[in-house]
Design an enzyme around this catalytic site. Structure first.
Site, short mmCIF file in Angstrom:
data_model
loop_
_atom_site.label_atom_id
_atom_site.label_comp_id
_atom_site.label_asym_id
_atom_site.label_seq_id
_atom_site.Cartn_x
_atom_site.Cartn_y
_atom_site.Cartn_z
N LYS A 1 1.01 5.05 8.10
CA LYS A 1 1.20 5.26 6.80
C LYS A 1 0.09 5.25 5.84
O LYS A 1 -0.10 6.34 4.90
CB LYS A 1 2.16 3.98 6.29
CG LYS A 1 2.48 4.03 4.73
CD LYS A 1 3.43 2.71 4.21
CE LYS A 1 2.68 1.35 4.62
NZ LYS A 1 1.58 0.81 3.46
N THR B 1 0.84 -1.21 -0.18
CA THR B 1 -0.12 -0.04 -0.08
C THR B 1 0.78 1.14 0.02
O THR B 1 1.54 1.46 1.01
CB THR B 1 -0.92 -0.02 1.19
OG1 THR B 1 -1.54 -1.27 1.30
CG2 THR B 1 -2.05 1.18 1.07
N LYS C 1 -7.71 0.68 -2.71
CA LYS C 1 -7.08 0.12 -1.01
C LYS C 1 -7.30 1.27 -0.16
O LYS C 1 -7.47 1.22 1.02
CB LYS C 1 -5.78 -0.32 -1.54
CG LYS C 1 -5.05 -0.51 -0.28
CD LYS C 1 -5.57 -1.71 0.60
CE LYS C 1 -4.81 -1.74 1.80
NZ LYS C 1 -5.13 -3.20 2.84
P1 NAP Z 1 6.31 -6.33 7.08
O1 NAP Z 1 5.94 -7.45 7.67
O2 NAP Z 1 6.85 -4.92 7.74
O3 NAP Z 1 7.36 -6.71 5.72
C1 NAP Z 1 7.94 -5.77 4.88
C2 NAP Z 1 8.61 -6.53 4.06
O4 NAP Z 1 9.48 -5.48 3.22
C3 NAP Z 1 9.78 -7.05 4.44
O5 NAP Z 1 10.24 -8.26 3.75
C4 NAP Z 1 10.95 -6.24 4.44
O6 NAP Z 1 12.26 -7.01 4.37
C5 NAP Z 1 10.91 -5.67 3.03
N1 NAP Z 1 11.39 -4.27 2.76
C6 NAP Z 1 11.14 -3.13 3.71
N2 NAP Z 1 11.89 -2.30 3.02
C7 NAP Z 1 12.49 -2.48 2.24
C8 NAP Z 1 13.69 -2.08 1.33
N3 NAP Z 1 14.07 -0.71 1.54
N4 NAP Z 1 14.09 -3.00 0.45
C9 NAP Z 1 13.80 -4.26 0.25
N5 NAP Z 1 12.93 -4.76 1.33
C10 NAP Z 1 12.39 -4.15 1.92
O7 NAP Z 1 5.12 -5.79 6.15
P2 NAP Z 1 3.65 -6.62 5.70
O8 NAP Z 1 2.42 -6.68 6.73
O9 NAP Z 1 4.03 -7.72 5.00
O10 NAP Z 1 3.26 -5.48 4.64
C11 NAP Z 1 3.83 -5.10 3.34
C12 NAP Z 1 2.97 -4.09 2.67
O11 NAP Z 1 1.64 -4.81 2.52
C13 NAP Z 1 2.80 -2.91 3.34
O12 NAP Z 1 2.52 -1.64 2.43
C14 NAP Z 1 1.42 -2.94 3.93
O13 NAP Z 1 0.88 -1.66 4.36
C15 NAP Z 1 0.73 -3.73 3.15
N6 NAP Z 1 -0.53 -4.35 3.87
C16 NAP Z 1 -0.18 -5.18 4.84
C17 NAP Z 1 -1.35 -5.88 5.36
C18 NAP Z 1 -1.21 -6.80 6.60
O14 NAP Z 1 -2.36 -7.07 7.16
N7 NAP Z 1 0.01 -6.92 7.00
C19 NAP Z 1 -2.57 -6.04 4.54
C20 NAP Z 1 -2.74 -5.45 3.36
C21 NAP Z 1 -1.47 -4.55 2.87
P3 NAP Z 1 13.03 -7.48 5.81
O15 NAP Z 1 12.55 -8.78 6.07
O16 NAP Z 1 14.28 -7.36 5.59
O17 NAP Z 1 12.61 -6.39 6.80
#
Ligand code: NAP
Length: 290
Positions: free
Chosen positions: A244, A101, A176
């Site tokens: 965010k 997102t 979204k």
């Molecule tokens: P998360 O658990 O914090 O995972 C983030 C991922 O992105 C990790 O694999 C991280 O790598 C990687 N990353 C972050 N910054 C990076 C960079 N600069 N270069 C390369 N890799 C990077 O987050 P998440 O919950 O999976 O969410 C991911 C996205 O989906 C976000 O935009 C969030 O808002 C959206 N989203 C989340 C949900 C939910 O329920 N969780 C639902 C819908 C949408 P590392 O492992 O090295 O930290």
């Protein structure tokens, strides 16, 4: 690209990406992954036999469709546009899909930078939480042209149950943000209702059961309500990420002259939890403000 089984690349194996990529592998797509913290990629490779790449660029070189699922706008720009990024492997026929997102402006910027090199881009953010990611039941809201959407559809079907083509690039992100506004206000309602129940000395289990079956039932009530009742604040969706998303929604609203007072209130509550050190907790921890 082979029609049946395009080669898929996946970048970002966090709470969401891990379950999504696992489902892509399970559906039989040849899969190459990259994660900044390599141990998570190695764990998925051990489990599924997927290939590992050292950079986002190397993922793109090995793939027909590249999916990114990283955190915020600067992270998306890094994996696409900076050194070792996907754009360095640009070639006509490559399709890229960002499923995080990040708002419509960022989606359009990345799409334009890729279009210069003949690469198609789809913004396809999701809803359904990490549980939906694991179970392959996400809602997927896509923006992009018809051909690019069609190229992604088979792999979307491995990750989601409801897949909607919402319009051109940026419209997936716009949809979204609608989801985030409604979800945020819904969670505020769930937190206020459950605090009221607790303070009244009500049987919270009974309240959860009765209200969930009535007109006030919702995804937040059914999925986050029971976690709130047992004070389980482990993240499915982190407070930091919802802050965010509401920031992106309020910025977009402001540019259209809209106020969204309820969204502002929820953002304030979430920031209070974040300031107390709770940014990595699940959004249900918002009840602690009340
Ligand atoms: P998360 O658990 O914090 O995972 C983030 C991922 O992105 C990790 O694999 C991280 O790598 C990687 N990353 C972050 N910054 C990076 C960079 N600069 N270069 C390369 N890799 C990077 O987050 P998440 O919950 O999976 O969410 C991911 C996205 O989906 C976000 O935009 C969030 O808002 C959206 N989203 C989340 C949900 C939910 O329920 N969780 C639902 C819908 C949408 P590392 O492992 O090295 O930290």
């Amino acid at each position: 690209m082979a029609n049946e089984r395009p080669r898929i690349g996946f970048i970002g194996l966090g709470l969401m990406g891990m379950g999504m990529a696992r489902n892509v592998a399970k559906a039989g797509f040849p899969l190459t992954v990259f994660n900044r913290t390599r141990a998570r990629a190695e764990a998925l490779a051990g489990e599924t036999g997927c290939a590992l790449a050292d950079t986002p660029r190397a993922v793109a070189e090995a793939s027909d469709v590249v999916i990114t699922m990283v955190s915020d706008v600067p992270d998306v720009e890094q994996v696409y546009l900076q050194g070792g990024g996907i754009r360095e492997a640009a070639r006509p026929g490559l399709t890229c899909v960002d499923m995080g997102t990040v708002g419509a402006d960022a989606a359009r910027r990345v799409a334009a930078a890729l279009a210069e090199k003949g690469v198609a881009f789809v913004d396809a953010p999701v809803s359904g939480g990490s549980w939906g990611a694991e179970q392959g039941t996400l809602s997927i809201m896509a923006g992009g042209d018809e051909a690019a959407f069609a190229a992604c559809l088979p792999v979307f079907e491995a990750m989601g149950k409801k897949i909607v083509h919402c319009g051109p690039v940026g419209m997936g992100q716009t949809t979204k943000l609608v989801n985030q506004i409604v979800g945020a206000l819904n969670l505020e309602a769930v937190c206020e209702g459950l605090r009221f129940a607790q303070q009244s000395g009500a049987n919270v289990e009974a309240v959860l059961d009765a209200v969930g079956a009535g007109a006030a039932g919702s995804w937040s009530w059914s999925n986050l309500g029971p976690r709130i009742a047992r004070e389980d604040f482990a993240p499915g969706f982190k407070i930091d990420h919802q802050i965010k998303d509401l920031r992106l929604a309020l910025e977009a609203a402001e540019s259209m002259g809209l106020k969204l007072p309820g969204t502002r209130l929820v953002l304030e509550h979430l920031r209070t939890v974040q300031a107390a050190g709770g940014g990595e907790q699940g959004t249900q921890a918002m009840i602690t403000v009340l």
